[in-house]
Write a protein that holds these residues in place. Sequence first.
Motif, mmCIF file in Angstrom:
data_model
loop_
_atom_site.group_PDB
_atom_site.id
_atom_site.type_symbol
_atom_site.label_atom_id
_atom_site.label_comp_id
_atom_site.label_asym_id
_atom_site.label_seq_id
_atom_site.Cartn_x
_atom_site.Cartn_y
_atom_site.Cartn_z
ATOM 1 N N SER A 83 59.097 73.841 -11.716
ATOM 2 C CA SER A 83 58.507 75.159 -11.491
ATOM 3 C C SER A 83 59.566 76.161 -11.060
ATOM 4 O O SER A 83 59.601 77.307 -11.542
ATOM 5 C CB SER A 83 57.409 75.077 -10.432
ATOM 6 O OG SER A 83 56.321 74.305 -10.885
ATOM 7 N N VAL A 87 60.925 79.645 -13.016
ATOM 8 C CA VAL A 87 60.950 80.983 -12.417
ATOM 9 C C VAL A 87 62.354 81.565 -12.468
ATOM 10 O O VAL A 87 62.540 82.749 -12.786
ATOM 11 C CB VAL A 87 60.432 80.935 -10.969
ATOM 12 C CG1 VAL A 87 60.718 82.242 -10.240
ATOM 13 C CG2 VAL A 87 58.936 80.657 -10.959
ATOM 14 N N VAL A 98 59.829 79.617 -4.357
ATOM 15 C CA VAL A 98 58.832 79.463 -5.412
ATOM 16 C C VAL A 98 57.678 78.635 -4.856
ATOM 17 O O VAL A 98 57.899 77.581 -4.254
ATOM 18 C CB VAL A 98 59.445 78.776 -6.646
ATOM 19 C CG1 VAL A 98 58.384 78.564 -7.720
ATOM 20 C CG2 VAL A 98 60.598 79.613 -7.198
ATOM 21 N N ASP A 100 54.106 77.008 -6.132
ATOM 22 C CA ASP A 100 53.253 76.676 -7.275
ATOM 23 C C ASP A 100 51.958 76.044 -6.758
ATOM 24 O O ASP A 100 51.940 74.894 -6.322
ATOM 25 C CB ASP A 100 53.988 75.715 -8.208
ATOM 26 C CG ASP A 100 53.243 75.481 -9.512
ATOM 27 O OD1 ASP A 100 52.112 75.985 -9.646
ATOM 28 O OD2 ASP A 100 53.780 74.797 -10.395
ATOM 29 N N ILE A 165 53.091 81.046 -8.129
ATOM 30 C CA ILE A 165 52.761 80.577 -9.479
ATOM 31 C C ILE A 165 51.392 79.917 -9.419
ATOM 32 O O ILE A 165 50.999 79.359 -8.397
ATOM 33 C CB ILE A 165 53.774 79.522 -9.972
ATOM 34 C CG1 ILE A 165 55.196 80.044 -9.887
ATOM 35 C CG2 ILE A 165 53.477 79.090 -11.398
ATOM 36 C CD1 ILE A 165 56.215 78.975 -10.223
ATOM 37 N N GLY A 166 50.705 79.912 -10.535
ATOM 38 C CA GLY A 166 49.445 79.184 -10.645
ATOM 39 C C GLY A 166 48.272 80.120 -10.875
ATOM 40 O O GLY A 166 48.324 81.318 -10.560
ATOM 41 N N HIS A 188 53.309 88.839 -15.129
ATOM 42 C CA HIS A 188 54.666 88.308 -15.023
ATOM 43 C C HIS A 188 55.637 89.414 -14.582
ATOM 44 O O HIS A 188 55.805 90.423 -15.250
ATOM 45 C CB HIS A 188 55.110 87.737 -16.369
ATOM 46 C CG HIS A 188 56.406 86.984 -16.290
ATOM 47 N ND1 HIS A 188 56.550 85.841 -15.535
ATOM 48 C CD2 HIS A 188 57.619 87.202 -16.872
ATOM 49 C CE1 HIS A 188 57.784 85.383 -15.663
ATOM 50 N NE2 HIS A 188 58.448 86.199 -16.459
ATOM 51 N N SER A 248 54.660 85.214 -11.051
ATOM 52 C CA SER A 248 55.239 84.653 -12.270
ATOM 53 C C SER A 248 54.148 84.052 -13.143
ATOM 54 O O SER A 248 53.246 83.375 -12.648
ATOM 55 C CB SER A 248 56.269 83.568 -11.919
ATOM 56 O OG SER A 248 56.692 82.884 -13.084
ATOM 57 N N GLY A 251 55.732 78.544 -15.226
ATOM 58 C CA GLY A 251 55.709 77.530 -14.188
ATOM 59 C C GLY A 251 56.156 76.184 -14.702
ATOM 60 O O GLY A 251 57.079 76.096 -15.519
ATOM 61 N N VAL A 252 55.464 75.147 -14.261
ATOM 62 C CA VAL A 252 55.925 73.795 -14.536
ATOM 63 C C VAL A 252 55.963 73.482 -16.031
ATOM 64 O O VAL A 252 56.831 72.746 -16.503
ATOM 65 C CB VAL A 252 55.050 72.769 -13.773
ATOM 66 C CG1 VAL A 252 53.613 72.773 -14.288
ATOM 67 C CG2 VAL A 252 55.655 71.373 -13.853
#
Length: 456
Positions: A83, A87, A98, A100, A165-166, A188, A248, A251-252
């Motif tokens: 993740s 980013v 970061v 997530d 994130i997520g 984003h 963002s 991600g992963v």
Amino acid sequence: MFCGLGTGLGETGGLPEEAMDRAVAAIGRFSRLARTNGVDRLEAFATSAVRDATNGGELIAAIHSTTGCSVSILDGQNEALLSAQAVQRGLHVEDGIVADLGGGSLELAALQHGKVSQMISLPLGTMRLQARFSGDLARMSKEISAAFDDVDWLDKYAGKTLFPIGGAWRAFARLKIKDNDYPLDIIHGYTIPADDAAETASLLTGLSKQSLMGLESVARQRRMSMPLTGLLLKELIERTKPATVTFSAVGVREGYVYGHMPDDQIAEDPLVAGAAAFSEREGRFRDTADSLLQWLSPVLSAENHHRRRLQLAVCELSDIAWRDHPDYRASFAFDRTIEYPFFGINHTERAFIALAVYLRYGGKSSDARVARIGSLLSKRSIRRAETLGFGLRLAYRISAGNPELLEQAQLEIKNEQLSLVLPGDGAAPTHERVRRSFERLCQARKIKMGSITEAK
């Protein structure tokens, strides 16, 4: 596809049957679509919900039976790492934390000088917590606080940026974009002051069910979890003390793709690489961006890496609307560049690029939508975009995009005047349009207009 795999972790420790059925059906559909479209390499991976569930193996077996696709399970450290790497590349950033957030866990990672320096996975997913504590926000708050107490490096990156994130935090960003009447509806790279984010996060924790259901900008299935989403963000901001919060959309998943790419296929600058790929599909000419930038160098701001990458991206995109009707080229070019999913870019950079390309096609800065998005830029940035856009318009007036013809022309600053030398063989027009484009460039550059002559 929202499957809700993490809903059972807090209650039974397993994945709900209904959620597994939804997941198998969704992955089966995507698998068929991918193979129908000629994808010859299909990989699947699972994260916290499957990793921690007592019956996670059953879901993996069902997916393999249905699709023939093997599923790998990422451990928490690797999930946090991927993740953070996504980013770093997706926003072209060097430092920050970061975060997530998923249904089963919260992954935290610290970026320092472009490298991941700290990682941890915490069992603080929204679905897991809500199921475990039956939606009791006070009890969830104690659990979150206790988990963060065990992370001793969160306050070491104060003053940097927090990168959420997520899906839950994307819903939060969408809410802020609407509430702030923000001119750009893109998550984003959306950035707000940390205190603004914390204030909204705190307000969410106190909303009634009726108020939550009225959050029309948030997807219905996420509305009831927004108080917890706000609680997690508020607590994280208090612990990390960032200056700003930047959301963002990568991600992963993107990190996983990066991790499977050869080093020579990973571009150093995703923005310039993306603009070049866009230009290759839409433009008439190849490899002209460097020539255009070199030709305009006398009138561009003193070079540094940040400005040059934006200038180069604009030059790459300067021919993307040649197929369109002349009356609509500027607006079409603006829409494409402002909305295109470029990586390695923030919103002010996106606005700069779109404005410069718009002006290259003769767009009017008085246009209401353009002016609204242009409000993201400082006056100095607007002037730089004008200089670049008007300069490119002049370059195309002279050369019609042909780099060999452009090389025969020259811009020159001498005695505090800007002069233009045109090719001497008559290939370039000398009519009023060239003079008017040159005049606009001089006005944007704030320099006295010199002579227009032909090379001998």
